[in-house]
Design a protein around this motif. Structure first.
Motif, mmCIF file in Angstrom:
data_model
loop_
_atom_site.group_PDB
_atom_site.id
_atom_site.type_symbol
_atom_site.label_atom_id
_atom_site.label_comp_id
_atom_site.label_asym_id
_atom_site.label_seq_id
_atom_site.Cartn_x
_atom_site.Cartn_y
_atom_site.Cartn_z
ATOM 1 N N TRP A 195 -4.673 6.328 -2.315
ATOM 2 C CA TRP A 195 -4.028 5.119 -2.091
ATOM 3 C C TRP A 195 -3.853 4.274 -3.222
ATOM 4 N N VAL A 216 0.683 -1.160 -0.220
ATOM 5 C CA VAL A 216 -0.270 -0.037 -0.015
ATOM 6 C C VAL A 216 1.007 1.355 0.016
ATOM 7 N N TYR A 221 -6.307 6.458 6.398
ATOM 8 C CA TYR A 221 -7.681 5.869 5.834
ATOM 9 C C TYR A 221 -8.726 6.800 5.401
ATOM 10 N N MET A 254 -1.937 2.793 8.146
ATOM 11 C CA MET A 254 -3.234 2.604 7.221
ATOM 12 C C MET A 254 -4.400 3.096 7.995
#
Length: 332
Positions: free
Chosen positions: A102, A79, A96, A92
């Motif tokens: 992303w 990621v 988010y 993450m």
């Protein structure tokens, strides 16, 4: 992980409201916006909000173990965000909110569909708050009410030996923080700190954690309360400290209604009010006939006081209970 699958989380527990329910589980509800009008509502579908106590992706109170579970669907991929690799689930979770930026890749460098990944992530919700509340407090309430009724209803005015004081104090304090209006001191301080800043930042409807969290102030308050309540259910934090202070300095007085008027309750059933003599008193209706009041305590006292009060006094207490409600009250 021992977690409930329940989606509709009651801020006022069903088992608490059951004392006012009819045989078929319905409640006589008076919404404050329609005073005097009584409607029936099932206790399973009132006084709650879907996933209110769930921990979800992007919430700042996510722990490392929460993030490991929530982001499990993406952990086998690489990621990237703004040119950097997000190495951990906590990273993450931190970013988010900007998921659209992303880049998700397989080990061979091929791109992964983010739409399906996001759908899988958002299916995962951590529900230990709801599970721990049920196991530690809610599941025992019905038997506690039965004990209070059998002990107090038929006794005259006077004193009774203390029983289950710690559980009652913990339950009272939990409801004081858990209702639609939370602890009054917290609410006042929080409003003063955020009303002119976070309260003016409106969250777009498609980005809200819950439909009712319309501003940054609403969302931050929600996260704080979840953090406090989660700590409490693990015997730490500010609410647990309040319980210990309450056990040291306060005790209960039970008031019994014998006349035609019975005690109401509301969507914020446990609260503290200021009497005319400026003394603070906590109130929690237990059943339509029993009101539990919390006041000063001396360690040498090993008793509860029990007082059968007049119909007029019951009406006065009901006025106080009504004035503390947020959206509705419950009649017997």
């Amino acid at each position: 992980m021992n977690e409930t699958q329940a989606k509709y989380h009651h801020l006022v527990p069903q088992t608490y409201m059951s004392a006012w329910a009819h045989g078929n589980g319905t409640l006589n509800i008076e919404f404050l916006k329609s005073p005097g009008k009584i409607v029936e509502r099932n206790k399973e579908r009132i006084a709650g909000i879907t996933d209110f106590h769930s921990i979800k992706a992007g919430m700042p109170i996510c722990t490392e173990s929460d993030a490991n579970i929530i982001f499990e669907p993406i952990l086998s991929y690489i990621v990237e965000y703004e040119g950097n690799v997000l190495e951990s689930p906590l990273d993450m979770n931190k970013y988010y909110y900007d998921f659209e930026k992303w880049v998700v890749k397989r080990a061979d460098g091929s791109l992964v569909s983010k739409k399906s990944i996001k759908r899988e992530i958002e299916k995962i919700k951590i529900k230990d708050i709801e599970s721990n509340w049920s196991s530690k407090y809610e599941n025992n309430w019905a038997s506690q009410v039965a004990k209070i009724e059998s002990t107090l209803l038929n006794m005259p005015n006077g004193e009774v030996a203390i029983f289950d004081r710690e559980y009652l104090m913990k339950f009272f304090t939990a409801l004081d923080w858990r209702g639609f209006i939370s602890n009054q001191v917290f609410e006042k301080i929080y409003k003063n700190l955020t009303s002119n800043s976070l309260g003016n930042i409106e969250i777009p409807s498609n980005e809200r954690l819950l439909p009712s969290l319309k501003t940054a102030s609403d969302e931050f308050r929600h996260n704080l309360l979840l953090k406090f309540f989660r700590q409490y259910l693990n015997d730490t934090g500010i609410i647990f400290e309040e319980v210990n202070a309450n056990l040291k300095y306060t005790n209960f007085h039970f008031l019994i209604a014998d006349g035609p008027t019975k005690f109401i309750t509301s969507d914020s059933p446990a609260f503290t009010y200021v009497r005319e003599d400026k003394k603070l008193v906590g109130l929690l209706p237990i059943t339509p006939r029993i009101l539990m009041a919390k006041g000063k305590y001396k360690e040498s006292y090993k008793i509860y006081y029990v007082t059968h009060i007049t119909d007029e006094a019951v009406k006065n207490y009901n006025d106080i209970i009504r004035s503390n409600a947020d959206e509705f009250i419950i009649h017997c």
